[in-house]
Motif scaffolding. Structure first.
Motif, PDB file in Angstrom:
ATOM      1  N   GLU B 253       0.862  -1.183   0.000  1.00 52.03           N
ATOM      2  CA  GLU B 253       0.000   0.000   0.000  1.00 52.03           C
ATOM      3  C   GLU B 253       0.897   1.231   0.000  1.00 52.03           C
ATOM      4  N   SER B 254       0.469   2.289  -0.688  1.00 53.10           N
ATOM      5  CA  SER B 254       1.239   3.529  -0.687  1.00 53.10           C
ATOM      6  C   SER B 254       0.692   4.466   0.391  1.00 53.10           C
ATOM      7  N   HIS B 255       1.597   4.937   1.235  1.00 49.60           N
ATOM      8  CA  HIS B 255       1.204   5.816   2.344  1.00 49.60           C
ATOM      9  C   HIS B 255       2.080   7.061   2.347  1.00 49.60           C
ATOM     10  N   VAL B 256       1.549   8.149   2.931  1.00 52.91           N
ATOM     11  CA  VAL B 256       2.350   9.374   2.990  1.00 52.91           C
ATOM     12  C   VAL B 256       3.076   9.462   4.337  1.00 52.91           C
ATOM     13  N   LEU B 257       4.359   9.844   4.272  1.00 53.20           N
ATOM     14  CA  LEU B 257       5.165  10.095   5.475  1.00 53.20           C
ATOM     15  C   LEU B 257       5.676  11.519   5.408  1.00 53.20           C
ATOM     16  N   GLN B 258       5.535  12.247   6.517  1.00 55.59           N
ATOM     17  CA  GLN B 258       5.964  13.640   6.535  1.00 55.59           C
ATOM     18  C   GLN B 258       7.318  13.781   7.223  1.00 55.59           C
ATOM     19  N   ALA B 259       8.001  14.891   6.924  1.00 58.80           N
ATOM     20  CA  ALA B 259       9.260  15.226   7.594  1.00 58.80           C
ATOM     21  C   ALA B 259       9.278  16.730   7.834  1.00 58.80           C
ATOM     22  N   PHE B 260      10.114  17.155   8.775  1.00 59.10           N
ATOM     23  CA  PHE B 260      10.089  18.535   9.245  1.00 59.10           C
ATOM     24  C   PHE B 260      11.505  19.059   9.467  1.00 59.10           C
ATOM     25  N   VAL B 337       5.764   9.621  -0.724  1.00 54.15           N
ATOM     26  CA  VAL B 337       4.892   8.448  -0.837  1.00 54.15           C
ATOM     27  C   VAL B 337       5.715   7.183  -0.612  1.00 54.15           C
ATOM     28  N   MET B 338       5.332   6.437   0.423  1.00 56.10           N
ATOM     29  CA  MET B 338       6.087   5.259   0.829  1.00 56.10           C
ATOM     30  C   MET B 338       5.423   3.990   0.305  1.00 56.10           C
ATOM     31  N   ASP B 339       6.236   3.088  -0.221  1.00 57.78           N
ATOM     32  CA  ASP B 339       5.738   1.782  -0.644  1.00 57.78           C
ATOM     33  C   ASP B 339       5.760   0.859   0.569  1.00 57.78           C
ATOM     34  N   MET B 340       4.634   0.867   1.329  1.00 55.70           N
ATOM     35  CA  MET B 340       4.557   0.088   2.570  1.00 55.70           C
ATOM     36  C   MET B 340       4.153  -1.346   2.245  1.00 55.70           C
ATOM     37  N   SER B 341       5.021  -2.286   2.586  1.00 57.45           N
ATOM     38  CA  SER B 341       4.705  -3.684   2.286  1.00 57.45           C
ATOM     39  C   SER B 341       3.906  -4.285   3.438  1.00 57.45           C
ATOM     40  N   MET B 342       3.396  -5.471   3.218  1.00 59.45           N
ATOM     41  CA  MET B 342       2.489  -6.093   4.189  1.00 59.45           C
ATOM     42  C   MET B 342       3.208  -6.598   5.442  1.00 59.45           C
ATOM     43  N   ASP B 343       4.516  -6.768   5.394  1.00 60.31           N
ATOM     44  CA  ASP B 343       5.237  -7.152   6.609  1.00 60.31           C
ATOM     45  C   ASP B 343       6.298  -6.120   6.982  1.00 60.31           C
ATOM     46  N   GLY B 344       6.339  -5.003   6.272  1.00 55.63           N
ATOM     47  CA  GLY B 344       7.278  -3.942   6.622  1.00 55.63           C
ATOM     48  C   GLY B 344       8.683  -4.171   6.093  1.00 55.63           C
ATOM     49  N   ASN B 359      11.787  -4.489  -7.519  1.00 59.21           N
ATOM     50  CA  ASN B 359      12.460  -4.075  -6.287  1.00 59.21           C
ATOM     51  C   ASN B 359      11.571  -3.018  -5.658  1.00 59.21           C
ATOM     52  N   GLY B 360      11.076  -3.253  -4.441  1.00 61.35           N
ATOM     53  CA  GLY B 360      10.174  -2.272  -3.822  1.00 61.35           C
ATOM     54  C   GLY B 360       9.744  -2.710  -2.436  1.00 61.35           C
ATOM     55  N   GLY B 361       8.744  -2.007  -1.906  1.00 62.59           N
ATOM     56  CA  GLY B 361       8.279  -2.299  -0.554  1.00 62.59           C
ATOM     57  C   GLY B 361       9.248  -1.804   0.504  1.00 62.59           C
ATOM     58  N   TRP B 362       9.905  -0.670   0.232  1.00 62.94           N
ATOM     59  CA  TRP B 362      10.976  -0.203   1.123  1.00 62.94           C
ATOM     60  C   TRP B 362      10.479   0.494   2.367  1.00 62.94           C
ATOM     61  N   CYS B 363       9.180   0.799   2.429  1.00 66.65           N
ATOM     62  CA  CYS B 363       8.631   1.497   3.590  1.00 66.65           C
ATOM     63  C   CYS B 363       9.471   2.735   3.858  1.00 66.65           C
ATOM     64  N   TYR B 364       9.783   3.024   5.148  1.00 64.59           N
ATOM     65  CA  TYR B 364      10.652   4.192   5.335  1.00 64.59           C
ATOM     66  C   TYR B 364      12.088   3.778   5.645  1.00 64.59           C
ATOM     67  N   SER B 365      12.470   2.600   5.182  1.00 66.47           N
ATOM     68  CA  SER B 365      13.825   2.112   5.436  1.00 66.47           C
ATOM     69  C   SER B 365      14.706   2.177   4.208  1.00 66.47           C
ATOM     70  N   GLY B 366      14.213   2.768   3.136  1.00 64.00           N
ATOM     71  CA  GLY B 366      14.871   2.590   1.856  1.00 64.00           C
ATOM     72  C   GLY B 366      16.115   3.405   1.631  1.00 64.00           C
ATOM     73  N   PHE B 367      16.270   4.509   2.321  1.00 61.31           N
ATOM     74  CA  PHE B 367      17.457   5.315   2.036  1.00 61.31           C
ATOM     75  C   PHE B 367      18.723   4.613   2.515  1.00 61.31           C
ATOM     76  N   LYS B 368      18.708   4.154   3.753  1.00 61.60           N
ATOM     77  CA  LYS B 368      19.871   3.448   4.302  1.00 61.60           C
ATOM     78  C   LYS B 368      20.206   2.205   3.494  1.00 61.60           C
ATOM     79  N   ALA B 369      19.171   1.665   2.810  1.00 60.02           N
ATOM     80  CA  ALA B 369      19.348   0.419   2.061  1.00 60.02           C
ATOM     81  C   ALA B 369      19.941   0.653   0.682  1.00 60.02           C
ATOM     82  N   THR B 370      20.030   1.913   0.243  1.00 57.52           N
ATOM     83  CA  THR B 370      20.362   2.204  -1.157  1.00 57.52           C
ATOM     84  C   THR B 370      21.561   1.415  -1.692  1.00 57.52           C
ATOM     85  N   PRO B 371      22.735   1.440  -1.045  1.00 56.02           N
ATOM     86  CA  PRO B 371      23.875   0.732  -1.639  1.00 56.02           C
ATOM     87  C   PRO B 371      23.656  -0.783  -1.713  1.00 56.02           C
ATOM     88  N   ALA B 372      23.145  -1.390  -0.639  1.00 53.26           N
ATOM     89  CA  ALA B 372      22.968  -2.847  -0.644  1.00 53.26           C
ATOM     90  C   ALA B 372      21.852  -3.252  -1.595  1.00 53.26           C
TER      91      ALA B 372
END
Ligand SMILES: Cc1cc2nc3c(=O)[nH]c(=O)nc-3n(C[C@H](O)[C@H](O)[C@H](O)COP(=O)(O)OP(=O)(O)OC[C@H]3O[C@@H](n4cnc5c(N)ncnc54)[C@H](O)[C@@H]3O)c2cc1C
Lengths: 95, 416
Positions: B253-260, B337-344, B359-372
């Motif tokens: 599911e696609s969800h919105v995450l905010q930052a400040f 817009v976050m690609d939230m997967s069913m198990d995170g 390749n997807g379903g990164w939720c809000y963990s995707g930036f740190k995952a970029t190189p791997a």
């Protein structure tokens, strides 16, 4: 966002919790020969549309009714709200 | 052009007239060996490792908008490998190790800053669970130290230790974690991939897939059809929309995450701090702004903007853990817009359509995952086999019941 509750009128969306796609109202038959596939689709697979989405909201800090909200996921505009109970009843009647 | 201190010095003396664009702007060719859909961090990293590590050529990255315009330029830039589950932790630790050498690898200043992350705990049971997490991290070769209250007091004296409801008892520290410059990572991979001959094509939305007898042979784009032997999708928040063009439904599911971000302040926050009793995380950028965020808005959204109720909730959580933040003025907020997967947890896999990869379903963990993610996806595309470190990220794990559910909330994407 404000949700036009069919019984209570306009309510702040913060009074509600969100469950997800209203297809969750259609629980598959566990005795069906394709039950495994059907339950996999039901529990995990989603259309996740960009546009009109039919979704379940629970009025947790209110009258605790379940609503089906018709909302545009691109604009957050809400175009209609119904009681989930009414929808489930009519779906069962049409089955 | 290779970047170096000497070059900056020389350019400074000669009016900075000698810099050339960091990557070319080529016309799309009619055929490639590999087409990557989505020019975010993951797409660019994948292209880079395909060319660099697997020696492949004739690669194009097709990007709908511009490089750095997606989540790669919208996140809160935290990099860490403090996961619990065996399917996840070795993967994020591989990523952490790649971050540590990234600037040399790319010859680009991605501003990787290992200033540490502290996850605060507030109860005895939370302490136990963080001790367990720390052990899991160390088993996977990562670093972790469990700190008591007095050590946290030394590190972050400004926290509200004696808060009546959420007293701070200690924290789990990962020293090697930190932050990186988010869009710098996209630019660095783009430039390095371009130098290896990858065509980076912007303003080129993929509008359909050419599928013939169950085999994907190319894409239709806003700039005409492009044939390819392998097509690799990594479009983050747009995953369901794009894969639907190939007739596939996803556990996403696609969800919105905010930052400040606040106004710039003097150096104040030593690293990344997360609140253990609500959802709140904060760091300080090199410009001095406090960068923070919290929960998802919680409903399906492709709008890239959120609602005020969440702004209030995030700020209240911030006040509960560090009351001084109430004196800072908030400058900006935005959403992604976050690609939230069913198990995170993410997915890096083949699809039922031959030649089409996902390749997807990164939720809000995707930036740190970029190189791997780039490395493992490149491995999969090049060899047809999952990279051993990403072997758990299969698309069929939901059907098999082999979920990787870090928070244990089940098939409820807005709770992950
Ligand atoms: C507010 C916020 C905070 C975050 N904080 C963190 C954090 O602290 N740490 C962390 O690890 N992660 C964080 N994330 C998550 C992280 O940013 C994402 O998981 C990650 O960037 C996604 O991968 P990407 O860079 O490839 O995505 P993107 O940059 O979104 O790349 C996808 C690209 O695909 C393109 N695209 C879409 N459709 C098409 C099409 N049809 N044709 C061609 N191209 C297309 C898009 O334009 C986009 O550029 C955060 C995200 C947000 C929004």
């Amino acid at each position: 966002m404000r949700i036009n509750h069919p019984l209570l009128g306009l309510r702040d969306a913060a009074e509600f919790t969100y469950l997800g796609d209203a297809s969750l109202l259609n629980r598959p038959d566990w005795q069906d020969t394709n039950a495994l596939d059907n339950f996999h689709n039901y529990v995990y697979q989603r259309d996740n549309p960009a546009g009109l989405h039919h979704e379940l909201w629970f009025h947790e800090h209110g009258d605790r009714s379940w609503l089906v909200v018709h909302r545009n996921t691109l604009t957050h505009e809400i175009v209609g709200v119904e009681l989930a109970h009414d929808i489930a009843k009519s779906q069962r009647a049409n089955r | 052009m290779r970047y170096s201190a000497a070059k900056i010095f020389w350019q400074g003396l000669t009016g900075n007239r000698g810099w050339t664009p960091a990557w070319r702007d080529p016309e799309p060719q009619r055929e490639y060996d590999i087409v990557i859909v989505g020019g975010g961090g993951h797409g660019l990293a994948t292209a880079y490792y395909l060319a660099k590590k697997y020696g492949l050529r004739k690669i194009a990255v097709l990007e709908k908008g511009w490089i750095g315009g997606g989540n790669v330029g919208r996140n809160t830039t935290i990099i860490r490998s403090n996961y619990l589950l065996p399917g996840n932790e070795p993967f994020y630790e591989l990523s952490m190790k790649l971050w540590e050498g990234l600037e040399q690898e790319l010859n680009f200043n991605t501003m990787v800053s290992q200033r540490g992350i502290v996850n605060l705990y507030h109860t005895d049971s939370q302490r136990d669970s963080y001790a367990r997490r720390g052990n899991a991290m160390r088993l996977a070769g990562a670093d972790a130290v469990l700190l008591g209250q007095s050590e946290i007091r030394q590190l972050c004296p400004f926290l509200d230790f004696d808060n009546a409801r959420f007293p701070i008892k200690g924290g789990l520290l990962q020293k090697r974690a930190g932050t990186a410059r988010h869009d710098g990572v996209a630019w660095g991979y783009a430039r390095a991939a371009d130098q290896l001959g990858v065509d980076i094509i912007q303003n080129c939305e993929v509008e359909g897939f050419q599928i013939e007898n169950g085999v994907c042979r190319g894409v239709d784009t806003a700039r005409g059809p492009i044939r390819a032997r392998k097509i690799a999708v990594c479009v983050a928040g747009s995953s369901s929309r794009v894969m639907q063009l190939a007739g596939l439904r996803l556990p996403i599911e696609s969800h919105v995450l905010q930052a400040f971000v606040t106004e710039g302040l003097k150096p104040l926050i030593p690293g990344v701090i997360t609140f253990g009793a609500g959802h709140f995380y904060i760091s300080q950028s090199d410009k001095g702004g406090l960068v923070f965020g919290g929960d998802l808005d919680g409903y399906n959204s492709y709008a890239q903007r959120g609602n005020l109720a969440v702004v209030e909730d995030v700020c209240e959580s911030g006040m509960a853990v560090m009351p001084m933040i109430g004196r800072a003025r908030m400058l900006r907020s935005w959403g992604g817009v976050m690609d939230m997967s069913m198990d995170g947890s993410p997915i890096i896999d083949k699809t039922p359509i031959e030649g089409l990869f996902f390749n997807g379903g990164w939720c809000y963990s995707g930036f740190k995952a970029t190189p791997a993610s780039g490395l493992c996806y490149a491995h999969l595309i090049a060899s047809g086999e999952s990279h051993p470190t990403a072997a758990a990220y299969r698309l069929d794990r939901y059907r098999r019941g082999a979920l990787i559910d870090e928070v244990g909330t089940g098939a409820q994407p807005n709770l992950h």
